[in-house]
Each structure stands twice: as C-alpha cells, then as structure tokens.
Write a protein that holds these residues in place. Sequence first.
Motif, PDB file in Angstrom:
ATOM      1  N   PRO A  45     -46.758 -33.614 -53.858  1.00  0.00           N
ATOM      2  CA  PRO A  45     -46.010 -33.323 -52.640  1.00  0.00           C
ATOM      3  C   PRO A  45     -44.742 -34.189 -52.633  1.00  0.00           C
ATOM      4  O   PRO A  45     -44.801 -35.363 -52.982  1.00  0.00           O
ATOM      5  CB  PRO A  45     -46.949 -33.770 -51.519  1.00  0.00           C
ATOM      6  N   GLY A  46     -43.636 -33.615 -52.270  1.00  0.00           N
ATOM      7  CA  GLY A  46     -42.396 -34.390 -52.200  1.00  0.00           C
ATOM      8  C   GLY A  46     -41.736 -34.645 -53.535  1.00  0.00           C
ATOM      9  O   GLY A  46     -40.747 -35.370 -53.614  1.00  0.00           O
TER      10      GLY A  46
ATOM     11  N   LEU B  65     -44.163 -33.976 -42.009  1.00  0.00           N
ATOM     12  CA  LEU B  65     -43.612 -32.948 -41.123  1.00  0.00           C
ATOM     13  C   LEU B  65     -44.757 -32.104 -40.551  1.00  0.00           C
ATOM     14  O   LEU B  65     -45.905 -32.245 -40.944  1.00  0.00           O
ATOM     15  CB  LEU B  65     -42.644 -32.038 -41.898  1.00  0.00           C
TER      16      LEU B  65
ATOM     17  N   ILE C 283     -42.954 -22.590 -52.795  1.00  0.00           N
ATOM     18  CA  ILE C 283     -42.481 -23.819 -53.448  1.00  0.00           C
ATOM     19  C   ILE C 283     -43.648 -24.579 -54.076  1.00  0.00           C
ATOM     20  O   ILE C 283     -43.448 -25.592 -54.727  1.00  0.00           O
ATOM     21  CB  ILE C 283     -41.700 -24.733 -52.484  1.00  0.00           C
TER      22      ILE C 283
ATOM     23  N   CYS D  45     -46.066 -26.495 -52.899  1.00  0.00           N
ATOM     24  CA  CYS D  45     -46.337 -27.885 -52.492  1.00  0.00           C
ATOM     25  C   CYS D  45     -47.801 -28.000 -52.085  1.00  0.00           C
ATOM     26  O   CYS D  45     -48.266 -27.250 -51.229  1.00  0.00           O
ATOM     27  CB  CYS D  45     -45.451 -28.281 -51.327  1.00  0.00           C
TER      28      CYS D  45
ATOM     29  N   ALA E 165     -49.186 -29.921 -50.189  1.00  0.00           N
ATOM     30  CA  ALA E 165     -49.407 -30.316 -48.790  1.00  0.00           C
ATOM     31  C   ALA E 165     -49.355 -29.124 -47.853  1.00  0.00           C
ATOM     32  O   ALA E 165     -49.690 -29.236 -46.682  1.00  0.00           O
ATOM     33  CB  ALA E 165     -48.367 -31.354 -48.369  1.00  0.00           C
ATOM     34  N   ILE E 166     -48.896 -27.967 -48.332  1.00  0.00           N
ATOM     35  CA  ILE E 166     -48.809 -26.786 -47.462  1.00  0.00           C
ATOM     36  C   ILE E 166     -50.049 -25.918 -47.651  1.00  0.00           C
ATOM     37  O   ILE E 166     -50.323 -25.443 -48.750  1.00  0.00           O
ATOM     38  CB  ILE E 166     -47.538 -25.960 -47.753  1.00  0.00           C
TER      39      ILE E 166
ATOM     40  N   ILE F 276     -49.359 -27.937 -42.445  1.00  0.00           N
ATOM     41  CA  ILE F 276     -49.040 -29.044 -43.346  1.00  0.00           C
ATOM     42  C   ILE F 276     -50.108 -30.126 -43.239  1.00  0.00           C
ATOM     43  O   ILE F 276     -50.468 -30.548 -42.137  1.00  0.00           O
ATOM     44  CB  ILE F 276     -47.634 -29.615 -43.030  1.00  0.00           C
TER      45      ILE F 276
ATOM     46  N   CYS G 130     -48.273 -34.885 -47.004  1.00  0.00           N
ATOM     47  CA  CYS G 130     -46.841 -34.600 -46.895  1.00  0.00           C
ATOM     48  C   CYS G 130     -46.010 -35.881 -46.916  1.00  0.00           C
ATOM     49  O   CYS G 130     -46.366 -36.872 -46.287  1.00  0.00           O
ATOM     50  CB  CYS G 130     -46.577 -33.830 -45.605  1.00  0.00           C
ATOM     51  N   THR G 131     -44.898 -35.841 -47.647  1.00  0.00           N
ATOM     52  CA  THR G 131     -44.011 -37.007 -47.724  1.00  0.00           C
ATOM     53  C   THR G 131     -42.779 -36.843 -46.847  1.00  0.00           C
ATOM     54  O   THR G 131     -41.988 -37.754 -46.701  1.00  0.00           O
ATOM     55  CB  THR G 131     -43.505 -37.211 -49.163  1.00  0.00           C
ATOM     56  N   GLY G 132     -42.575 -35.621 -46.334  1.00  0.00           N
ATOM     57  CA  GLY G 132     -41.372 -35.387 -45.538  1.00  0.00           C
ATOM     58  C   GLY G 132     -40.129 -35.179 -46.379  1.00  0.00           C
ATOM     59  O   GLY G 132     -39.034 -35.567 -45.972  1.00  0.00           O
ATOM     60  N   CYS G 133     -40.275 -34.533 -47.521  1.00  0.00           N
ATOM     61  CA  CYS G 133     -39.111 -34.311 -48.395  1.00  0.00           C
ATOM     62  C   CYS G 133     -38.180 -33.245 -47.837  1.00  0.00           C
ATOM     63  O   CYS G 133     -37.053 -33.105 -48.280  1.00  0.00           O
ATOM     64  CB  CYS G 133     -39.559 -33.945 -49.802  1.00  0.00           C
ATOM     65  N   GLU G 134     -38.654 -32.465 -46.896  1.00  0.00           N
ATOM     66  CA  GLU G 134     -37.866 -31.455 -46.173  1.00  0.00           C
ATOM     67  C   GLU G 134     -37.495 -30.222 -47.007  1.00  0.00           C
ATOM     68  O   GLU G 134     -36.625 -29.446 -46.611  1.00  0.00           O
ATOM     69  CB  GLU G 134     -36.581 -32.069 -45.578  1.00  0.00           C
ATOM     70  N   VAL G 135     -38.141 -30.038 -48.122  1.00  0.00           N
ATOM     71  CA  VAL G 135     -37.825 -28.850 -48.919  1.00  0.00           C
ATOM     72  C   VAL G 135     -38.315 -27.601 -48.189  1.00  0.00           C
ATOM     73  O   VAL G 135     -37.588 -26.611 -48.047  1.00  0.00           O
ATOM     74  CB  VAL G 135     -38.423 -28.957 -50.334  1.00  0.00           C
ATOM     75  N   CYS G 136     -39.531 -27.656 -47.645  1.00  0.00           N
ATOM     76  CA  CYS G 136     -40.053 -26.509 -46.910  1.00  0.00           C
ATOM     77  C   CYS G 136     -39.213 -26.263 -45.654  1.00  0.00           C
ATOM     78  O   CYS G 136     -38.936 -25.116 -45.301  1.00  0.00           O
ATOM     79  CB  CYS G 136     -41.524 -26.703 -46.559  1.00  0.00           C
TER      80      CYS G 136
HETATM   81  S1  SF4 Z   1     -41.886 -31.746 -46.408  1.00  0.00           S
HETATM   82 FE1  SF4 Z   1     -42.764 -29.768 -46.949  1.00  0.00          FE
HETATM   83  S2  SF4 Z   1     -42.358 -29.562 -49.132  1.00  0.00           S
HETATM   84 FE2  SF4 Z   1     -42.058 -31.730 -48.636  1.00  0.00          FE
HETATM   85  S3  SF4 Z   1     -44.034 -32.707 -48.993  1.00  0.00           S
HETATM   86 FE3  SF4 Z   1     -44.038 -32.116 -46.865  1.00  0.00          FE
HETATM   87  S4  SF4 Z   1     -44.987 -30.093 -46.836  1.00  0.00           S
HETATM   88 FE4  SF4 Z   1     -44.385 -30.488 -48.967  1.00  0.00          FE
END
Ligand code: SF4
Lengths: 603, 204
Positions: free
Chosen positions: A351-352, A532, A548, A550, A552-553, A570, A575-581
């Motif tokens: 994740p992230g 997130l 994507i 991930c 975490a989703i 999520i 989740c790391t909060g990378c904000e890609v999703c």
């Molecule tokens: S922000 Fe979205 S893409 Fe990133 S780690 Fe969390 S769930 Fe996965």
Amino acid sequence: MALKKMLSGNEAVARGMWEAGVQVASAYPGTPSTEILENFALYPGIYAEWATNEKVAVDVAVGAAYAGKRALAAMKHVGLNVAADSLMYASMTGIEAGLVIVSADDPAMHSSQNEQDNRTYAKFARVPCLEPSDSQEAKDFTIAAFELSERFDTPVLLRLTTRICHSMSAVELGERLELPAQTKPFPRNPAKYVMVPSNAIKRHPVIEERIRLIAEYANESPLNRIEWRERTLGIITSGVSYQYAREVFPNASVLKLGMSWPLPEKLIRTFAAGVERLIILEELDPFIEEGVKLMGIACEGKSIFPLVGEFDPYVVRAAAVRAGLLPASVLEASPAPEVGPLPARPPVLCPGCPHRPTFYVLNKLKVPVNGDIGCYTLGLIPPLSAIHTCGCMGAGIAVAHGAAQAGSPEKHVAVIGDSTFFHTGVPALINVAYNRAPVVTVILDNRITGMTGHQQNPGTGQTLLGKDAPVIELEPLVRACGIQHVRTLSALDVDEIEKTLKEYVKLDEPSVLIVQEPCALLPEARRRWVPLEVLAEKCNGCTLCFRIGCPAILKSEELDEKTQRPKALIDASLCTGCEVCAQICPRDAIPFRPDSLFVEKAR
Amino acid sequence: MKNVINFLLCGVGGQGTVLASDVLVNVGLAAGLEAKQAEVHGMSQRGGSVISYVRWGREVHAPIIGQGEADILLAFEKLEVLRNIRFLRADGVAVINNQAIVPLTVTTGGQKYPADEEIRAAFAAVTPNVRFVDGERIAEELGNLRVANVVLLGALSALLEREPALEGSALSAETWLKVIEERVPAKYVELNRRAFEEGRRAVE
Ligand code: SF4
Ligand SMILES: Cc1ncc(C[n+]2csc(CCOP(=O)(O)OP(=O)(O)O)c2C)c(N)n1
Ligand code: SF4
C-alpha cells in the motif's frame, strides 16, 4: 565450553570472515546472499561496502587481495554471471592474500529468475568450490576457504544455497585471527598480474597444474570425509543434500564432499569399492554425478532424484521409494488431502508504493513495457498488468532498444529502478542515446534498493558502514548519458505522469522520465502515513479504484443501491495515505488528506 | 519426547511469523535440544504467503520438512492454513489463528475466500486435533494487534503440555517467556507476557 549461538548461514559466513581476519568485503545485494555483508559490516575495524554491481564487487575484492589483505565478494547466483569475467582473470592471476567469492544459489527460485547451479563456474574457472551443509560449516568453511586460497594461490568459490543461507542452527564462536596490520608493498609482477596474451599463455598451464594439485589434496582434506555405516547403500553428497541423506537414509554410508570441486578421485574410488549400490544425492545439476561417471565408476543420481527445484526429506523419500531404495510404507504418515483451487496470494506492491501510479498509467496507455528486476517487477501482477518482458538486471532498456530497432510499430517503454539503473542500466541508456532509438525509459527512483530489504545505493547518500556519501543525482547523470528529453516528477502524481508519458511516446527521440518518491516503508515515508477513508454516501461502486491494485482497498459489504455493486472500503490499518486512489476517484468519494501532497487537486 | 518435533509456521508477510519462529527455535535451544529453523526472505515479504520451519530434537538433520512431516501446523491466517495442509502428518495438531487476510486475487480477481467449514472439512481427513485461537481479537483487547503472534505462541506452549499427540514435548512456560523477553524491546515486555498468558488461557 565455547559459546554457542543460533546463527543463520549468512550470519555464520560473516562470523567466519571476521574470525579469518578478512579486512575488505564488497557485495551487491541479492537474495539469498544479502545478510552476509549486512552482518559483516557490524564487526569492528573492517571495511565493507555495497558495490554498484557484482563485477565491481569482485574487482574490489581482487584489488584488496592483490594488496595483501584477505578479501571477500558476495552475491546471489546470477550475480556471478555479471562477475564472471572477473572470476576468470582472478583465477589466472592468483592473489597475494586470501580471496573468496560467495555464490548464494537459489534452488526452487524462491526469489530469482532462474535456478542455475554455480558449481559449474568453479570447474569452468579452475577454482575450488566449498559447500557447507549447515551454519557451523558455513563459518568453518569460510575460514578454510581463506587457508585454501593462500595455500594454492587461487580464488575460492564458497557455494551456498537458500536453505544454508536462511536456516539457523547452533554455531560455536571463535576468536579473530589477527593478521599483520601493515600493508605489503603492492606487487610489481607483470608476468603474474598483467594478463596480456604473452603472460596469460604462460599462466594457463600454471592454473591447470594448480587444480590438479588441489584435486590431490582433496583426497586427504578434512573437508571431505567418509562415514562408514551399512555397506549396501553408499551416498555421495554435498551441501544441504548431506542433511537429507542423513535424514532419509540414516543407516547408509556417506561420502560427504565439503569440497565439491575438484573431486577427490582416490577417495571416491575407495568409497565406491566399499558399497554395493552407489547413488549421488545433489540438488540441481548432476555435477558430482558426471564427474564420478567420467572416472568410469557406475552410479545413479538424476535417474532417481529430481533435476529441477529443491529437495526436502519428502521429495528425497518419495524418489527413493520409486527407485526401490525404500519401502512404500515410509510415506504412510502423509495424508496430504486434496483441497480445491485456492486464491493465490502473490507478493504485491505495498500500500502506498510509489511505483503504483506509473504502472496504472502504463496499463492505460497499452504500450509494450520492458521491465527489469526489483519491487517494480510486481507491476506485472493484475490488475496493473503492465510489464511484458523481464529477464535479468539491466536488460529492460536494451531490450526496448532492440525491439525499436527491429521496427516494432509500437513505442517501447523500459522501466528500471534506481539501484538497477546504477547496476547495469547506465551503459544500456548510453547505448540508446548513442544509437538513437525513440525508447521511453522510466526510472523509478524510490531512493533505496527495495526488493532485497532496503540497502543503501549511490543515490541514497549513505554507505553500508553508515557514512555520508555524495548523492548521485539522476537527472544530470541521464543528461550526461546523452538524453535530451528528461523530466523529474513526483512518483505519486498520476496526472503529470500520464501527461508526460503521452507526450514522450509521441517523440522520435529517446526520452527519460524520472519519478521520485521514497519507498513507502522507509522511515521518512512512514512518518507521513495517514489513512484515508471512503465516503460511502458518495461511492457508487464504479470499481475504478480497484484497478490500481492497492491491498488497502477492499470491497465493502455495502452495495450501491442503483448499480448493486459493492462500494469501496479502505483498510485503515494498511493505508498510508498516498492519495493515488483519491486522485483517480471520479466522484470525489475519497477525500485528500489535510496536508495533501496534491494541494491543487485537493481543492 | 519423540526423537524430533517439527513445526510449520505459515501466514502472510508482515504478520510476525519471523519473530515467532525465531522464538520457537531458541526455545528449543534453551531447552538443551538441537534446533534448526528455516525460512525464505525476499519476494515473500511484499504481502505474499510465508512459511517457516522449526525443528527440535536430540539430533536434527534437514533444515526443512516435506509433505506429511509437521507435527504441528501453526497458522497465522486461515487461507494459508489450507494452502499448507499437506505438511501436517496424520493426527498432527493444527493451531489456527482466527484471522482472514483477503488477498487481491479475491478483492479484484473474483476468486473465492474459503469458508471456515471448508477448512474444518479438509482437516477432518487428516486429524481431529484442530484448534482455532482468536489471536487477533485477543491482541486487539490487549491494545496492540502486533502481539497476536505471541498469543499464538502462548497457545502453542500450552498445547504442547496437553495434546496426547504431542506427548512429552512440553517445556516450562518460563523457558518460553525468557526467550520472548530477550527478543522484544523493554517497554513491551509486560505486554508480551500478558499476550503469552492469554494465549495459554485461550486453549484451556
Ligand atoms: S491512499 Fe489509497 S492507494 Fe494509497 S495506500 Fe491508501 S488506499 Fe491505497
Ligand atoms: C545480477 C543480479 N543481482 C542482484 C539481484 C537481486 N535483486 C533483485 S531486485 C534488486 C534491487 C532492485 O532495486 P531497485 O532497482 O532500486 O528497485 P526497487 O526494488 O527498489 O523497486 C536486487 C538487488 C538480481 N536479481 N540480479
Ligand atoms: S518495499 Fe517499497 S518499493 Fe517495494 S513494493 Fe513496498 S513500497 Fe514499493
């Protein structure tokens, strides 16, 4: 009583290096060898480094051994392919102080692209090959390898396998051998150390004679031993296979070869004459078997035991039953029920992970992608499914170039990690610039050597011994290679990556996109982790964010009323909060973090 | 004790199987036995399936075991226990953490995660000795999900004392705790002690 400690084989090799008085060690990381240098680096008063690649590592060790200090280079099996040229000349010249090259082979390919058997390199290069069968021997044989190296003026190959490197057993610790501190004068001996043809032609007979003498010595060496038990069955074996021989055939006589090259012919003849049925138990190639057969001695090996994959006691037992060596009853306690097909759990990008957006975009662009080796090879796994070739480290860029030069109608992309780029990517990129193919290269710079467990590299500003180093910046390096179209972006910026790649695939010239962001597991990234959330009232189960890949989703239990599809959910613990999703959600159902990396999009 | 006792630990990368198998092999050593442990690093760390092997005995040769040779299957995750069922010997003991970690192949690939009944049915063909332990829930109650692995070790230590199938393999709880305490940071010693005790209680 000497202190006994549980050590992995790799830790034991490091201990052996220290006890043997090794002063210089160089390696490029690679599973299952990596922990050798990581552990050796912890001892006081030594020098250890991560080299840019395995060939460099061997040359460094050779230089130290020429300079009169015991030295070692370590690598995984395929690393020795990269370093083969250096092994060959080092064998020709010999050394001033002990030189040991560790090859950690990976039968069953737990983390490798092939399962080559590197004992063949020892034969090929006319150097001895030692094969420990547990951690105690890993330490003892490391020390013995240095003695052998100096006694016969030869590099020594210490061949390990995954089950030696990564298994723990008790080891008796000893003291460090204190070798003289002063440095000998560097040799001025061109006849021995300058391998121009006129010198080399005189060295070749020397090394042939050397290996003959080592073969003589092998008959008396304590590294090889006969264990007489019942004489109906005799087993010749080496390395971890010795353990399977003892486990499965506790009453058989065993010739244990601690040195599997050169073979001790007299000892083998004595053993063969003393047993009724002779078998060779070795993983991978019939290396010992062929040697024994060349001596004109009848034996069985690969006609009984598998050529492919690694052994375990069951594999050996089952093969022995098929060959009539053991009764079928030895397999009775193994019910092994059939279970239906289970969902696979392949390794996935964390994740992230900063590699994810690049593969998400490449998948969308439907271009052929030539991959390389690292965490980013996982861009192959669905749903990203965006790697189409991957062979060995450094191959991707040149394979893309070759495909382009062959007139492949599509634009070719190469993806390569930062450590891999320093390893063998640079010459390939210079080739692209020089010979001009419109290849798009993406350098995935996560500021670390990720796959092998986070080692420093020339881009990180830190050495193996924890010293500061200049950071080799990628963009100036790429320009210096002769590439004119170069851009550096945040690896998490989906839109910018997409815009740039769409532009680059239209160019008729080579281009490089560098995407930069620290690996999500590095401390500096961890400090920014903020999970997130999906706003269930906004999510309509469109499934776009599942694409994507991930971990975490997840799919929520809740279905969207209209579409009847599960909404996204999520897992906050992953989740790391990378904000890609968040960037790709078309309904703004995943709000950006308060301290967003993408301030504009967040608005 | 049997000549050699074989453990197979399985789970998902990141669940703490590495610490657990490190503890296990050192418990064997502390008890004066020969002990070996083996695992694979690398690819499997990225959220993939992981297994490690631990063996104790008077004389231990091979670092790994094969099909049908595990006396104990210590599973950290329920899909992984099914994946590795072939290792368990007839009438061996399965200790299963009541936790499901759903892989991407299920989330996005449309494959199906096995139900508890399927797990029970599969084991019925091998052994009656199957114990589910709420490692995740107990760890959560203790306030730290990461100690689920020590809860499982606690359960395992108690089962070694009680399961007739493992007769004679017991080592004192103190031996276990000493090894665990040597391996966790000082500020977590008390938490791990409690996790271990709760694990023992969970299989009473
Ligand atoms: S922000 Fe979205 S893409 Fe990133 S780690 Fe969390 S769930 Fe996965
Ligand atoms: C010749 C060779 N040496 C070493 C390895 C082991 N290895 C595989 S990937 C990798 C590192 C990749 O690092 P990087 O390119 O930075 O990518 P990341 O894993 O960080 O994404 C190494 C050392 C190998 N496969 N081949
Ligand atoms: S270790 Fe780092 S680079 Fe590798 S998959 Fe995980 S986040 Fe990505």
